[in-house]
Motif scaffolding. Structure first.
Motif, short mmCIF file in Angstrom:
data_model
loop_
_atom_site.label_atom_id
_atom_site.label_comp_id
_atom_site.label_asym_id
_atom_site.label_seq_id
_atom_site.Cartn_x
_atom_site.Cartn_y
_atom_site.Cartn_z
N ALA A 1 5.71 4.03 -0.60
CA ALA A 1 5.37 2.60 -0.61
C ALA A 1 5.61 2.01 0.76
O ALA A 1 6.54 2.40 1.47
N GLY A 2 4.78 1.06 1.11
CA GLY A 2 4.90 0.37 2.40
C GLY A 2 3.85 -0.70 2.50
O GLY A 2 3.49 -1.32 1.50
N GLY B 1 -4.31 1.22 8.80
CA GLY B 1 -3.34 2.28 8.60
C GLY B 1 -2.14 1.73 7.83
O GLY B 1 -2.19 0.62 7.29
N TRP B 2 -1.07 2.49 7.83
CA TRP B 2 0.10 2.18 7.01
C TRP B 2 1.34 2.13 7.87
O TRP B 2 1.46 2.87 8.86
N SER B 3 2.29 1.28 7.49
CA SER B 3 3.59 1.26 8.15
C SER B 3 4.64 0.76 7.17
O SER B 3 4.30 0.26 6.09
N GLY C 1 0.82 -1.20 0.00
CA GLY C 1 0.00 0.00 0.00
C GLY C 1 0.85 1.25 0.00
O GLY C 1 2.08 1.19 0.10
N ARG C 2 0.19 2.38 -0.09
CA ARG C 2 0.88 3.66 -0.09
C ARG C 2 0.27 4.52 1.02
O ARG C 2 -0.92 4.41 1.31
N ASN C 3 1.11 5.36 1.58
CA ASN C 3 0.60 6.23 2.63
C ASN C 3 0.11 7.54 2.04
O ASN C 3 0.16 7.74 0.82
N LEU D 1 -1.05 3.79 13.76
CA LEU D 1 -0.45 3.67 12.43
C LEU D 1 -0.53 5.00 11.68
O LEU D 1 -1.31 5.89 12.05
N GLU D 2 0.25 5.12 10.61
CA GLU D 2 0.18 6.30 9.76
C GLU D 2 -1.02 6.19 8.81
O GLU D 2 -1.55 5.10 8.59
#
Length: 193
Positions: A89-90, A110-112, A82-84, A147-148
């Motif tokens: 990218a993450g 969320g994203w990490s 995924g993308r934040n 999470l971000e």
């Protein structure tokens, strides 16, 4: 000697060409349908109104709307590419949930940068609000579990390439006719010679 055109072969080629042309026109119709669908997605994205989590088979009308769910029980945790919000990218941290009303769904928490962030793996449920993305899945906005923020789903990234498909079908039909005419001419020359 008479030059006869093979009736059965000609009928088969003409039927194939007619089918290809029909598929080209069908793709032109699909183009307009897709345009209308994308416009409805953009309107949903611009709206702040929340809709209920979609029931099975009803997700298309709910896409890109905001929604709120209560994850009563987490069935599993996973991470997907995924993308934040900054377009880095993450890993999107995902929880498969049983919602308070008994429905089942996927929540992108969320994203990490980590494949399975400890914070996301520890999350055991609760209320989440966000945007309904294809799948369907709810992309949390704001993110949960420390999470971000993920990139918010954007319908402008969905291509409407039905015009190119239509052109391809029309070209296939034209090429099939040209090849058949060339084959007929060669056959007639061989019979005449």
């Amino acid at each position: 000697m008479t030059r006869r055109i093979p009736v059965l072969a000609t009928l088969l080629v003409l039927a194939a060409v007619a089918t290809m042309i029909a598929l080209g026109f069908w793709q032109l119709e699909r183009r307009e349908q897709k345009r209308a669908l994308l416009e409805s997605f953009e309107a949903a994205q611009a709206s702040n109104a929340q809709v209920p989590w979609p029931r099975e088979g009803e997700s298309e009308a709910a896409l890109y709307h905001r929604s709120r769910v209560t994850c009563a029980r987490v069935v599993s945790h996973s991470g997907i590419a995924g993308r934040n919000a900054a377009d880095e990218a993450g890993v999107a941290q995902v929880a498969d949930c049983v919602f308070a009303d008994g429905a089942v769904g996927r929540v992108v928490l969320g994203w990490s940068r980590e494949p399975l962030a400890a914070a996301g793996a520890r999350w055991q449920g609760g209320e989440v609000q966000g945007v309904i993305a294809p799948g369907p899945r709810l992309v949390a906005d704001p993110p949960v579990a420390g999470l971000e923020a993920n990139a918010i789903p954007d319908p402008s990234q969905i291509p409407n390439n039905h015009l190119s498909y239509a052109v391809q079908w029309f070209l296939f039909a034209g090429v099939a006719l040209v090849i058949y005419v060339l084959a007929l001419r060669k056959r007639m020359r061989e019979k005449a010679g």
